[in-house]
Scaffold this motif. Sequence first.
Motif, mmCIF file in Angstrom:
data_model
loop_
_atom_site.group_PDB
_atom_site.id
_atom_site.type_symbol
_atom_site.label_atom_id
_atom_site.label_comp_id
_atom_site.label_asym_id
_atom_site.label_seq_id
_atom_site.Cartn_x
_atom_site.Cartn_y
_atom_site.Cartn_z
ATOM 1 N N GLY A 49 0.807 -1.213 0.000
ATOM 2 C CA GLY A 49 0.000 0.000 0.000
ATOM 3 C C GLY A 49 0.838 1.258 0.000
ATOM 4 O O GLY A 49 0.541 2.227 -0.710
ATOM 5 N N ILE A 50 1.902 1.272 0.804
ATOM 6 C CA ILE A 50 2.784 2.446 0.840
ATOM 7 C C ILE A 50 3.490 2.616 -0.506
ATOM 8 O O ILE A 50 3.626 3.733 -1.022
ATOM 9 C CB ILE A 50 3.804 2.309 1.984
ATOM 10 C CG1 ILE A 50 3.082 2.305 3.335
ATOM 11 C CG2 ILE A 50 4.825 3.459 1.937
ATOM 12 C CD1 ILE A 50 3.982 2.035 4.517
ATOM 13 N N MET A 51 3.922 1.512 -1.093
ATOM 14 C CA MET A 51 4.532 1.588 -2.422
ATOM 15 C C MET A 51 3.525 2.064 -3.460
ATOM 16 O O MET A 51 3.874 2.812 -4.376
ATOM 17 C CB MET A 51 5.096 0.218 -2.810
ATOM 18 C CG MET A 51 6.308 -0.201 -2.008
ATOM 19 S SD MET A 51 6.955 -1.798 -2.560
ATOM 20 C CE MET A 51 8.480 -1.877 -1.616
ATOM 21 N N ALA A 52 2.274 1.652 -3.310
ATOM 22 C CA ALA A 52 1.243 2.082 -4.245
ATOM 23 C C ALA A 52 1.012 3.590 -4.155
ATOM 24 O O ALA A 52 0.727 4.239 -5.172
ATOM 25 C CB ALA A 52 -0.058 1.328 -3.976
ATOM 26 N N TYR A 175 0.579 3.075 7.729
ATOM 27 C CA TYR A 175 0.145 3.104 6.327
ATOM 28 C C TYR A 175 -0.965 4.134 6.123
ATOM 29 O O TYR A 175 -0.900 4.983 5.215
ATOM 30 C CB TYR A 175 -0.318 1.702 5.941
ATOM 31 C CG TYR A 175 -1.098 1.575 4.659
ATOM 32 C CD1 TYR A 175 -0.805 2.348 3.529
ATOM 33 C CD2 TYR A 175 -2.144 0.644 4.561
ATOM 34 C CE1 TYR A 175 -1.533 2.197 2.347
ATOM 35 C CE2 TYR A 175 -2.861 0.491 3.390
ATOM 36 C CZ TYR A 175 -2.560 1.277 2.287
ATOM 37 O OH TYR A 175 -3.275 1.132 1.126
ATOM 38 N N LEU A 176 -1.971 4.090 6.978
ATOM 39 C CA LEU A 176 -3.090 5.020 6.834
ATOM 40 C C LEU A 176 -2.656 6.460 7.099
ATOM 41 O O LEU A 176 -3.150 7.394 6.458
ATOM 42 C CB LEU A 176 -4.226 4.620 7.783
ATOM 43 C CG LEU A 176 -4.890 3.270 7.487
ATOM 44 C CD1 LEU A 176 -5.960 2.964 8.518
ATOM 45 C CD2 LEU A 176 -5.492 3.256 6.081
ATOM 46 N N GLY A 177 -1.705 6.637 8.030
ATOM 47 C CA GLY A 177 -1.186 7.977 8.292
ATOM 48 C C GLY A 177 -0.481 8.551 7.072
ATOM 49 O O GLY A 177 -0.667 9.728 6.716
ATOM 50 N N LEU A 178 0.323 7.730 6.403
ATOM 51 C CA LEU A 178 0.994 8.176 5.182
ATOM 52 C C LEU A 178 -0.022 8.447 4.080
ATOM 53 O O LEU A 178 0.144 9.388 3.294
ATOM 54 C CB LEU A 178 1.995 7.111 4.719
ATOM 55 C CG LEU A 178 3.246 6.957 5.592
ATOM 56 C CD1 LEU A 178 4.068 5.755 5.135
ATOM 57 C CD2 LEU A 178 4.099 8.220 5.547
ATOM 58 N N ALA A 179 -1.074 7.634 4.031
ATOM 59 C CA ALA A 179 -2.120 7.855 3.029
ATOM 60 C C ALA A 179 -2.788 9.207 3.236
ATOM 61 O O ALA A 179 -3.075 9.936 2.274
ATOM 62 C CB ALA A 179 -3.162 6.734 3.100
ATOM 63 N N VAL A 180 -3.019 9.583 4.484
ATOM 64 C CA VAL A 180 -3.610 10.890 4.785
ATOM 65 C C VAL A 180 -2.679 12.011 4.345
ATOM 66 O O VAL A 180 -3.117 13.024 3.773
ATOM 67 C CB VAL A 180 -3.935 11.007 6.287
ATOM 68 C CG1 VAL A 180 -4.315 12.445 6.647
ATOM 69 C CG2 VAL A 180 -5.064 10.061 6.671
ATOM 70 N N GLY A 228 11.645 4.023 0.081
ATOM 71 C CA GLY A 228 12.668 3.758 1.082
ATOM 72 C C GLY A 228 12.064 3.438 2.443
ATOM 73 O O GLY A 228 12.496 2.499 3.134
ATOM 74 N N PHE A 229 11.062 4.206 2.826
ATOM 75 C CA PHE A 229 10.380 3.967 4.092
ATOM 76 C C PHE A 229 9.719 2.589 4.091
ATOM 77 O O PHE A 229 9.836 1.826 5.059
ATOM 78 C CB PHE A 229 9.327 5.054 4.322
ATOM 79 C CG PHE A 229 8.624 4.961 5.647
ATOM 80 C CD1 PHE A 229 9.095 5.674 6.742
ATOM 81 C CD2 PHE A 229 7.499 4.160 5.807
ATOM 82 C CE1 PHE A 229 8.450 5.584 7.974
ATOM 83 C CE2 PHE A 229 6.854 4.067 7.030
ATOM 84 C CZ PHE A 229 7.328 4.785 8.118
ATOM 85 N N ALA A 230 9.028 2.259 2.988
ATOM 86 C CA ALA A 230 8.347 0.967 2.894
ATOM 87 C C ALA A 230 9.337 -0.189 2.965
ATOM 88 O O ALA A 230 9.035 -1.241 3.543
ATOM 89 C CB ALA A 230 7.548 0.896 1.589
ATOM 90 N N SER A 270 -6.664 8.721 -7.152
ATOM 91 C CA SER A 270 -7.030 9.147 -5.803
ATOM 92 C C SER A 270 -6.421 8.208 -4.769
ATOM 93 O O SER A 270 -6.159 7.032 -5.052
ATOM 94 C CB SER A 270 -8.549 9.184 -5.638
ATOM 95 O OG SER A 270 -9.079 7.875 -5.641
ATOM 96 N N VAL A 271 -6.236 8.744 -3.582
ATOM 97 C CA VAL A 271 -5.688 7.937 -2.487
ATOM 98 C C VAL A 271 -6.685 6.866 -2.066
ATOM 99 O O VAL A 271 -6.313 5.703 -1.866
ATOM 100 C CB VAL A 271 -5.326 8.842 -1.294
ATOM 101 C CG1 VAL A 271 -4.984 7.998 -0.062
ATOM 102 C CG2 VAL A 271 -4.156 9.750 -1.651
#
Length: 325
Positions: A49-52, A175-180, A228-230, A270-271
């Motif tokens: 998800g983070i890579m996406a 993951y959700l925090g990064l998505a926000v 990198g984070f993922a 969209s996210v």
Amino acid sequence: MRLPAFLHRSQAAVALVLLAAIVIIGAINPAFWQPDNLFNLVRANVVIGIMALAVLLVMISGGIDVSFPAFAAAAMYLTVIAMNHFGYQGVVLPFIAATLIGAFCGLLNAVFIHTFRMIPLIVTLGTASVVRGLLLGLVGTSIVNIDRMPQSLIGFGRSTVSIAGSQLTLMIFVYLGLAVLVWLFLTRTMLGRGLHAYGGDPESARRVGFPTRRIVYAVYIAAGALAGFAGLLHASMIWLANPRDFVGYELDVIAAVVLGGASIFGGRGSVLGTILGVALLVLIKNSLIILRVDNTWQSVVVGAVIVVATAVTALRDRRKAKAGS
């Protein structure tokens, strides 16, 4: 060809398909509803998800990025090796370091793409090959297993919260925090709004005053940073660091983003759609594993998902173009 009305709302369409798949799979195999299985599915969403999210940014800009798996592997492996070399035990600095390594690699992509007006696919293919080759040739090929992994990373990756007697990984909230954060960037900043305009028509975006150079650099640096984070997050969750990891992730991640409604032609994505696309792809692959489908056929299914989702996107774009003309 006339598309059903609901297909014009890609997020709603993906959500309906995801819901239908959950109901059907649950009806076929009641064990699907067990909390342990559901939480394992949630856990499988985190890294991809983070890579996406990284790929989403690039696709909205009208590009294609296939370098993020190599960047993730490099950031992960270099950070873990450095932690072991210096005997460092911590979490914050390693994740900052991995993010910066990924951001630097993304910067290289941006320089070539913007300065030399090179095609993003060609550039990212090249940088992926160079980064992975340098990593394996200069740093090493040995796997850092659980016995040599920094305990601070293992402890972080093991963080869970107990729900209904089962353990839900806290990494889902990362993951959700990064998505926000990505959503806020896309919807609440000038660069984010300019990114959609740039992906739709770079020349028009430049003429109306959007800083196209800054947009390109921001997109590829952010994509590299997320990769990198993922990468390091992945190592902390599986308790080992393999420099050959993430090979083949390109197909899965791009499939998830396209499935979520992003256009490969740029300008749209969209996210929320990406999150739903990732969830649907993970569910599909998990179901194929349960059904003991061979890995080769899993690749066929993922490839078919890309083709079908892209075809729907193209038909929708063509319909909108006709309506506007």
